[in-house]
Design a protein around this motif. Structure first.
Motif, PDB file in Angstrom:
ATOM      1  N   GLY A   9       0.868  -1.239   0.061  1.00 21.27           N
ATOM      2  CA  GLY A   9       0.016  -0.022  -0.083  1.00 21.27           C
ATOM      3  C   GLY A   9       0.927   1.135   0.202  1.00 21.27           C
ATOM      4  O   GLY A   9       0.704   2.352  -0.936  1.00 21.27           O
ATOM      5  N   ILE A  10       1.653   1.429   1.111  1.00 15.16           N
ATOM      6  CA  ILE A  10       2.707   2.399   1.025  1.00 15.16           C
ATOM      7  C   ILE A  10       3.543   2.502  -0.353  1.00 15.16           C
ATOM      8  O   ILE A  10       3.589   3.662  -0.995  1.00 15.16           O
ATOM      9  N   ASN A  11       4.042   1.647  -0.830  1.00 22.24           N
ATOM     10  CA  ASN A  11       4.901   1.603  -2.233  1.00 22.24           C
ATOM     11  C   ASN A  11       4.019   2.047  -3.158  1.00 22.24           C
ATOM     12  O   ASN A  11       4.452   2.672  -4.005  1.00 22.24           O
ATOM     13  N   SER A  12       2.961   1.799  -3.391  1.00 23.56           N
ATOM     14  CA  SER A  12       2.126   2.027  -4.504  1.00 23.56           C
ATOM     15  C   SER A  12       1.768   3.594  -4.356  1.00 23.56           C
ATOM     16  O   SER A  12       1.544   4.061  -5.467  1.00 23.56           O
ATOM     17  N   MET A  13       1.963   4.202  -3.251  1.00 20.84           N
ATOM     18  CA  MET A  13       1.560   5.803  -3.228  1.00 20.84           C
ATOM     19  C   MET A  13       2.826   6.632  -3.140  1.00 20.84           C
ATOM     20  O   MET A  13       2.736   7.710  -3.339  1.00 20.84           O
ATOM     21  N   LEU A  14       3.863   5.899  -2.836  1.00 21.17           N
ATOM     22  CA  LEU A  14       5.193   6.936  -2.711  1.00 21.17           C
ATOM     23  C   LEU A  14       5.793   7.324  -3.866  1.00 21.17           C
ATOM     24  O   LEU A  14       5.353   6.490  -5.034  1.00 21.17           O
ATOM     25  N   PRO A  15       6.263   8.274  -4.172  1.00 16.01           N
ATOM     26  CA  PRO A  15       7.219   8.786  -5.146  1.00 16.01           C
ATOM     27  C   PRO A  15       8.290   7.887  -5.373  1.00 16.01           C
ATOM     28  O   PRO A  15       8.500   7.115  -4.427  1.00 16.01           O
ATOM     29  N   LEU A  16       8.821   7.832  -6.605  1.00 18.99           N
ATOM     30  CA  LEU A  16       9.783   7.016  -6.996  1.00 18.99           C
ATOM     31  C   LEU A  16      10.887   6.935  -6.311  1.00 18.99           C
ATOM     32  O   LEU A  16      11.912   6.058  -6.500  1.00 18.99           O
ATOM     33  N   ASP A  17      11.327   7.907  -5.686  1.00 20.14           N
ATOM     34  CA  ASP A  17      12.591   8.302  -4.948  1.00 20.14           C
ATOM     35  C   ASP A  17      12.629   7.826  -3.512  1.00 20.14           C
ATOM     36  O   ASP A  17      13.328   8.112  -2.408  1.00 20.14           O
ATOM     37  N   MET A  18      11.389   6.943  -3.212  1.00 16.43           N
ATOM     38  CA  MET A  18      11.447   6.390  -2.072  1.00 16.43           C
ATOM     39  C   MET A  18      10.828   5.163  -2.093  1.00 16.43           C
ATOM     40  O   MET A  18      10.072   4.817  -2.949  1.00 16.43           O
ATOM     41  N   GLU A  19      11.359   4.258  -1.197  1.00 15.49           N
ATOM     42  CA  GLU A  19      10.967   2.620  -1.075  1.00 15.49           C
ATOM     43  C   GLU A  19      10.739   2.314   0.271  1.00 15.49           C
ATOM     44  O   GLU A  19      11.869   2.005   0.840  1.00 15.49           O
ATOM     45  N   VAL A  20       9.610   1.589   0.456  1.00 13.34           N
ATOM     46  CA  VAL A  20       9.807   0.649   1.712  1.00 13.34           C
ATOM     47  C   VAL A  20      10.228  -0.729   1.293  1.00 13.34           C
ATOM     48  O   VAL A  20       9.875  -1.432   0.378  1.00 13.34           O
ATOM     49  N   SER A  21      11.209  -1.247   2.220  1.00 12.21           N
ATOM     50  CA  SER A  21      11.761  -2.564   2.015  1.00 12.21           C
ATOM     51  C   SER A  21      11.212  -3.488   3.203  1.00 12.21           C
ATOM     52  O   SER A  21      11.272  -4.536   2.960  1.00 12.21           O
ATOM     53  N   GLN A  22      10.597  -2.852   4.362  1.00  6.30           N
ATOM     54  CA  GLN A  22      10.003  -4.072   5.328  1.00  6.30           C
ATOM     55  C   GLN A  22       9.243  -3.153   6.347  1.00  6.30           C
ATOM     56  O   GLN A  22       9.133  -2.159   6.585  1.00  6.30           O
ATOM     57  N   VAL A  23       8.067  -4.021   6.544  1.00  4.62           N
ATOM     58  CA  VAL A  23       6.971  -3.571   7.543  1.00  4.62           C
ATOM     59  C   VAL A  23       6.860  -4.715   8.502  1.00  4.62           C
ATOM     60  O   VAL A  23       6.659  -5.770   8.216  1.00  4.62           O
ATOM     61  N   ILE A  24       6.733  -4.324   9.663  1.00  2.86           N
ATOM     62  CA  ILE A  24       6.665  -5.178  10.840  1.00  2.86           C
ATOM     63  C   ILE A  24       5.555  -4.352  11.796  1.00  2.86           C
ATOM     64  O   ILE A  24       5.820  -3.287  12.414  1.00  2.86           O
ATOM     65  N   ILE A  25       4.671  -5.563  12.251  1.00  5.85           N
ATOM     66  CA  ILE A  25       3.814  -4.848  13.607  1.00  5.85           C
ATOM     67  C   ILE A  25       4.506  -5.189  14.564  1.00  5.85           C
ATOM     68  O   ILE A  25       5.053  -6.290  15.015  1.00  5.85           O
ATOM     69  N   VAL A  26       4.494  -4.098  15.518  1.00  3.43           N
ATOM     70  CA  VAL A  26       5.335  -4.218  16.652  1.00  3.43           C
ATOM     71  C   VAL A  26       4.544  -3.708  17.867  1.00  3.43           C
ATOM     72  O   VAL A  26       3.392  -3.405  17.816  1.00  3.43           O
ATOM     73  N   ASP A  27       5.177  -4.146  19.196  1.00  2.00           N
ATOM     74  CA  ASP A  27       4.593  -3.796  20.289  1.00  2.00           C
ATOM     75  C   ASP A  27       4.238  -2.279  20.366  1.00  2.00           C
ATOM     76  O   ASP A  27       4.920  -1.555  19.837  1.00  2.00           O
ATOM     77  N   ASP A  28       3.281  -1.919  21.069  1.00  2.00           N
ATOM     78  CA  ASP A  28       2.655  -0.627  21.402  1.00  2.00           C
ATOM     79  C   ASP A  28       3.738   0.323  22.034  1.00  2.00           C
ATOM     80  O   ASP A  28       3.747   1.518  21.912  1.00  2.00           O
ATOM     81  N   ASP A  29       4.782  -0.107  22.760  1.00  2.00           N
ATOM     82  CA  ASP A  29       5.763   0.666  23.292  1.00  2.00           C
ATOM     83  C   ASP A  29       7.048   0.756  22.558  1.00  2.00           C
ATOM     84  O   ASP A  29       7.872   1.557  22.857  1.00  2.00           O
TER      85      ASP A  29
END
Lengths: 265, 265
Positions: B81-101
């Motif tokens: 989702g993020i990568n489809s909306m980001l401009p071409l000079d940015m790229e997400v390589s990893q997404v992790i759901i983490v603890d709330d703290d």
């Protein structure tokens, strides 16, 4: 008055191509300005002749130009002089004083082009202007199997974009190679031939990458030569992946001294 | 509501740095817009927290941010989702759901930076935004001899730009390495430490390249630690050569599990 042959690299990203156009930043335009400035704006102005055009966004590692310069200046003086005045996306790598009858375009005996496809799933932010992008799995062995079909003298009518003004679509390719650069995650294609039609390398690159991804038969190139129909080749790979690597003149390449039938005169 | 840790790369060339600023294109600004758009502009807006700032022109291979997202979405769904909306000079390589703290900035245990100097005589058109440029001869062995002096806990007062708001200039560097990339004609420096002061990597890079070119003594770093005077370090290497390579959190690096005195809280 001496004639200078100049070899230069440029990042095509911020140019509207090689050929001079009004109100556009072009390679020829920038070079013409710089060289006339170095010569203190002679009248008539110095004309810059290139080996051929490159399109907007296409890069060069070894484009060649020539011009006649009215003042005495050494080769190294010319190299440092031009480089000190060029913008940072252009760089001269070699300057040679040549005979007065050398012509950067008419005397071309061959050209070498490189095409880079990045295979990342998403477009790599650092490569967006420097590679084509192909996000589907590629079997490099399929491309290796297909690519020799391009070598030799062929009618490239299926591989020329509309808008070409060439009298004949027959060209000779001396070498066509490919490899997978695992570190960069790229397919790299290289073509050396006596001349290339408008968009020809980008269309060949599109056909080859489709073969690599199983979207075309490995033998499809022979069929394309026969049908002589550009629509059958579909894709034109993006300008960003294309590099003019080297321009050859008579004597530059002892392997192909006599294969110069299609001089672009 | 879930907290997402996101690792991303960006080409810093066309950003006025990481931190949000009015009327400027910044990494934080673009990310905040994209993520709020994905969440259909909730009120209050989603806030994006970065691991730290990068300056204008500085690149990232592995910057880290976190944010809380109001809708249920998988890690891979968020990445695409993020990568489809980001401009071409940015790229997400990893997404992790983490603890709330989890906190992208407060929990940082270390960072790794890369610095690239191109050694060509003239600026390479393809590298002008991606390397620093150093046109003088460099003896890599002199840099190899000097660079271990940086490792360990030191007062980096000679290596911090004015404008730093850090309470202490003491930092620990775990690793500092260098090599000569002959193919690319580059000196590549890498630094891994528990934290870096404002412009610290670029000032260290400037000192090291001067040592390599015989403009400083090989033992000069020890002197610089003692004098605690930023003017003695002279150069700040250009932003274009600097890459934030990786951000470490507790548990990410088993080699340095307890060396976390300078948490940037």
């Amino acid at each position: 008055m001496a004639r200078f042959k100049v070899v230069l690299a440029y990042d095509g990203t911020n140019f509207a191509g090689f050929q001079r156009q009004p109100h556009q930043r072009t390679v020829e335009g920038v070079l013409t300005n710089v060289i006339n400035k170095m010569a203190k704006h002679p009248n008539p102005a110095i004309i810059v002749y290139g080996s051929g055009r490159t399109d907007a966004g296409v890069h060069a590692l070894g484009q060649v130009i020539h011009f006649d310069f009215p003042f005495k200046i050494s080769e190294i003086g010319m190299l440092k002089g031009i480089n000190s005045m060029l913008p940072l996306d252009m760089e001269v790598s070699q300057v040679i004083i040549v005979d007065d009858d050398f012509h950067a375009r008419y005397d071309v005996s061959g050209k070498r082009y490189l095409y880079r496809f990045d295979l990342s799933e998403f477009i790599n932010p650092f490569k967006r202007f420097y590679t084509g992008h192909w996000r589907f799995p590629v079997d490099i062995n399929r491309i290796k199997q297909a690519i020799p079909s391009l070598v030799g003298e062929h009618d490239f009518s299926s591989f020329v974009a509309s808008g070409s003004t060439a009298k004949t679509n027959v060209r000779t390719i001396y070498e066509a190679t490919c490899y997978l650069d695992r570190k960069q995650n790229e397919v790299v294609l290289e073509f050396y031939g006596n001349g290339f039609l408008y968009n020809m390398v980008r269309i060949m690159a599109g056909v080859l990458i489709e073969i690599g991804s199983n979207r075309r038969d490995v033998n499809d190139i022979e069929r394309l030569f026969k049908v002589k129909n550009r629509n059958q080749a579909r894709l034109t790979a993006p300008a960003s992946g294309l590099y003019l690597k080297r321009v050859y003149y008579e004597g530059d390449d002892p392997d192909h001294p006599t294969k110069l039938p299609v001089k672009q005169r």
